[in-house]
Design a protein around this motif. Sequence first.
Motif, mmCIF file in Angstrom:
data_model
loop_
_atom_site.group_PDB
_atom_site.id
_atom_site.type_symbol
_atom_site.label_atom_id
_atom_site.label_comp_id
_atom_site.label_asym_id
_atom_site.label_seq_id
_atom_site.Cartn_x
_atom_site.Cartn_y
_atom_site.Cartn_z
ATOM 1 N N HIS A 187 62.251 -33.555 -36.539
ATOM 2 C CA HIS A 187 62.691 -32.879 -37.607
ATOM 3 C C HIS A 187 63.651 -31.663 -36.954
ATOM 4 C CE1 HIS A 187 59.356 -34.312 -39.863
ATOM 5 N NE2 HIS A 187 59.927 -33.889 -41.103
ATOM 6 N N PRO A 244 60.594 -37.673 -49.008
ATOM 7 C CA PRO A 244 59.935 -36.196 -48.460
ATOM 8 C C PRO A 244 58.375 -36.686 -48.206
ATOM 9 C CG PRO A 244 61.319 -35.759 -50.276
ATOM 10 C CD PRO A 244 61.249 -37.289 -50.226
ATOM 11 N N ASP A 260 64.983 -35.318 -40.003
ATOM 12 C CA ASP A 260 64.693 -35.084 -41.584
ATOM 13 C C ASP A 260 65.063 -33.614 -41.709
ATOM 14 O OD1 ASP A 260 63.597 -37.435 -42.011
ATOM 15 O OD2 ASP A 260 62.118 -37.017 -42.832
ATOM 16 N N ASP A 261 65.470 -33.499 -43.334
ATOM 17 C CA ASP A 261 65.619 -32.199 -43.856
ATOM 18 C C ASP A 261 66.863 -31.537 -43.739
ATOM 19 O OD1 ASP A 261 63.052 -32.549 -44.460
ATOM 20 O OD2 ASP A 261 62.320 -31.019 -42.864
ATOM 21 N N HIS A 309 67.632 -37.092 -49.161
ATOM 22 C CA HIS A 309 66.379 -36.770 -48.957
ATOM 23 C C HIS A 309 65.848 -35.739 -50.081
ATOM 24 C CE1 HIS A 309 62.786 -36.306 -46.332
ATOM 25 N NE2 HIS A 309 62.921 -35.185 -46.245
ATOM 26 N N HIS A 340 62.759 -31.657 -52.074
ATOM 27 C CA HIS A 340 61.701 -31.895 -51.359
ATOM 28 C C HIS A 340 60.349 -32.105 -52.029
ATOM 29 C CE1 HIS A 340 59.799 -32.069 -47.124
ATOM 30 N NE2 HIS A 340 60.876 -32.813 -46.819
HETATM 31 ZN ZN LIG Z 1 61.477 -33.616 -45.203
#
Ligand SMILES: [Zn+2]
Length: 284
Positions: free
Chosen positions: A11, A173, A68-69, A133, A137
Amino acid sequence: MAYAVPILMYHSLDRDSVDRWTLSTSLFDEHMKWLFEHDYRTMTVSEFVAARRGAAAIAPRTVLITFDDGLRDFLTEAVPVLQRYGFTATLYVVTGLVGKTCHWSRALGVEREMLSWDELRSLSQYGIECGGHTHTHPQLDITPSAKALTEIRRSKVELEDHLGRSIESFAYPHGYASPETRRLVHDSGFTSACRVRHALSSMTEDPFALSRIIVTNDIPAHAFESLFTGDVLPIAPPTDRIIGTAWRLVRRFGQKLRYPSRDSLEECEDRMLARCHPASDDRS
Ligand SMILES: [Zn+2]
């Protein structure tokens, strides 16, 4: 063809402030160094699923690295390390947070910046794939279908508009995806999607339910060896287990009880993720 491939899920990286989901840059460097010294090669997720269909060979020691993110530290901390070892990666971006700060990190007392569109565009020079993504979220498997579809499609359209290239891969997510969620992602034009499951990804696994291994800050580099051999982690089965459905019902029920508004739900997301992680390795 390789029997199974580890898909790593990171992350965030930070040189000083670390938590379960934020690794120190030096630990990430150790992970990448271990992979490099053990002759691992990387592919993006879209390269991997294309290779599975026969577009290219998959080397025996192939690993996929995903983040991710869309946090800004991917560019400032991860990319220099990836470049050092000649590795590529796939970054899954929450489009509604581009250029803003990560609101769920506030629950941990940290204000983390997200990448801007200019910064996201710059990633192509490093061979980084960007994937969808969602826009905000949400937990897609307990989101009404029409709203989930909007979330999925909007992330694809905005990424394609701003980056000027086709966006092929998606990540759910929190890793949450029902069969309906997977269908929506497929019908939106993606060719693959990643979930979360502590397993190696098999060659026969559903390309819209690719297993990923969560990498947290308590995994030293030397532990990778046991993760990758298949002795500790299973090879992902091609179908879901019943636990996924049961866990979804628990979350749906729990959301009504504990999270009456979307804002409060989003503020609790990281804590929820941390709480449920040890109890379930199949949250999709
Ligand atoms: Zn995420």
